[in-house]
Design an enzyme around this catalytic site. Structure first.
Site, short mmCIF file in Angstrom:
data_model
loop_
_atom_site.label_atom_id
_atom_site.label_comp_id
_atom_site.label_asym_id
_atom_site.label_seq_id
_atom_site.Cartn_x
_atom_site.Cartn_y
_atom_site.Cartn_z
CE1 TYR A 257 82.47 12.45 35.99
CE2 TYR A 257 80.67 13.39 37.12
CZ TYR A 257 81.21 12.67 36.42
OH TYR A 257 80.99 11.92 37.10
CB CYS A 268 77.71 4.71 31.86
SG CYS A 268 77.10 2.43 33.15
#
Ligand code: NAD
Length: 438
Positions: A257, A268
């Site tokens: 990420y 989510c």
């Protein structure tokens, strides 16, 4: 090597003493006569664990000394390091007066010196400062040429006050921003004794690295503290919680990420962020960092929209639609949000995503498109060639959906808007190429 170090503050004294310990001859330079005197007496002008003993030993060995004489320092050394302060002004900009003054002093000494000299900037500078401001100033004042008469590089340091001696000998890496092999050679001799990988990068990258690191450290502290106060309000002890979170070195404490690309989404992340922000608000806990993550994400989608609209073209293809590669899940996909915004602006859009193919979709995903996104379903093309043939602009949401050679061939006559970082060969081939954040 014979090294002169300009600026005997925390960074200069620690680096000077450590380089001397590694066998180099170090001449420290400062405009503060008190600091110079203290060093000459074998005492450190800064307080740091272990530094007094090291400075004392190095001065006694004759490998560390100090002067106020800039000219002498340049004459008597092969390389000059610059570590004067670059304090922040009230508006956030940097006060570059000290660094520019030192650079001019080094340059006027260079004018009198025969033989090549290396200059290594260590003060923290915003990306572009070394090339735009320091290099021209050195050439103007010295009358000498970079690359033949002198070599300039940028070498950020990652010392932390309180543990800087340890950090010097055990850094995560050594980074040198330089254009010439000569500058890199100097760094490899300087850091021969330091066991850490040495990376040669563009000067701007080396300058920027310091900001990336420090901003990330600040982000981590703020994140941990916001999680702490929210969890406190929920009756959860944040210490065992974060200790456990940190044990996940696959997704949490890892490179995952941290690759600039498009916005996050899915079923989510946005939902869980909203839920945590909701309980924070409910319990009157202020969490501005977590509270603004979705806004930051939305700004990124708007950036992509602007990039497309700025082309002035109406026939656009979008490669990728699901929230991440390898799934057909469209829930809160930022590419769906982008597609909807493009349609809203009157763009004639076609979409290709091999995982979101209406004829192959079944069950919940098909129903989701038919009920929630009928306007998107009708734009999905099953054939990549058809979708590409229609387009003047291709927006790459997922680079995996098109072979690089095919995309490069298409891009020779069109505009490529890249949200996922296509291979270099594709970007270079494009008539017009825009990366969302590179
Ligand atoms: P500092 O303020 O402690 O020391 C700077 C020194 O430069 C002072 O002794 C000052 O007298 C001297 N100086 C000013 N003008 C001079 C001139 N013309 N000639 C010679 N000396 C001169 O600074 P510092 O904390 O060592 O930081 C230096 C740089 O390194 C800054 O850019 C800072 O942002 C960066 N940095 C510092 C740390 C840290 O832990 N302190 C960590 C990372 C990066």
């Amino acid at each position: 090597m014979r090294i002169s170090i300009f600026g005997m503050g925390y960074v200069g004294v620690v680096t000077g003493a450590c380089f001397a310990k590694n066998g180099h001859d170090v001449l420290g330079v400062d405009i503060d006569p008190h600091k110079v005197r203290r060093l000459q007496q074998g005492k450190s002008p800064v307080l740091e664990e272990g530094i007094d003993e090291l400075v004392g030993a190095m001065v006694a060995s004759g490998r560390l000394t100090a002067t106020e004489d800039h000219g002498r320092a340049v004459q008597e050394s092969d390389v000059s390091l610059v570590s004067v302060g670059t304090p922040g002004l009230a508006n956030g900009s940097l006060d570059l007066r000290a660094v520019l003054a030192v650079v001019r002093q080094i340059a006027s000494a260079l004018a009198q010196k025969s033989g090549a000299h290396s200059i290594v900037i260590r003060s923290t500078l915003l990306p572009g400062t070394t090339a735009r401001l320091i290099l021209p100033e050195l050439e103007k004042v010295s009358g000498k040429r970079h690359g033949t008469d002198f070599f300039l590089s940028y070498n950020p340091e990652f010392l932390r006050e309180g543990s800087s001696l340890k950090d010097f000998y055990d850094p995560p890496f050594t980074v040198l921003g330089a254009q010439s092999p000569e500058a890199f050679k100097v760094a490899s001799v300087l850091y021969k004794e330091v066991r850490a990988p040495l990376h040669q990068v563009a000067i701007e990258t080396a300058e920027a690295l310091k900001y990336v690191s420090n901003c990330f450290h600040g982000l981590k502290v703020a994140f941990a503290n916001e999680i702490g106060v929210i969890m406190q309000a929920l009756g959860v002890d944040s210490h065992p919680l974060m200790a456990l979170a940190c044990q996940d070195t696959k997704l949490n404490i890892s490179a995952a990420y941290l690759r600039p690309g498009f916005a996050f989404g899915g079923s989510c992340l946005p939902k869980d962020l909203r839920a945590l922000n909701y309980v924070a608000k409910e319990r009157d806990v202020e969490a501005p960092l977590l509270g603004n993550l979705l806004r930051s994400n939305q700004a990124h989608v708007e950036r992509a929209l602007r990039l497309v609209l700025e082309t002035g073209q109406r026939d656009v293809a979008l490669l990728g639609l699901s929230f991440k590669a390898g799934t057909d899940d469209l829930r809160e996909s930022p590419l769906v949000i982008l597609a909807e915004a493009l349609i809203g602006k009157g763009i004639r859009l076609k979409i290709y995503d091999p995982h979101v193919n209406m004829s192959a979709l079944t069950g919940a995903n098909r129903r989701y498109i038919e009920q929630e996104l009928p306007h998107i379903g009708s734009l999905l093309g099953n054939d990549l060639e058809d979708v590409l043939a229609h387009a003047k602009v291709v927006v790459v949401g997922c680079a995996k959906h098109c072979a690089p050679e095919r995309l490069a061939r298409w891009a020779r006559t069109g505009t490529l808007i890249d949200l996922d970082r296509v291979p270099e060969s594709v970007a270079r081939a494009a008539a017009t190429y825009r990366g969302i954040s590179w």
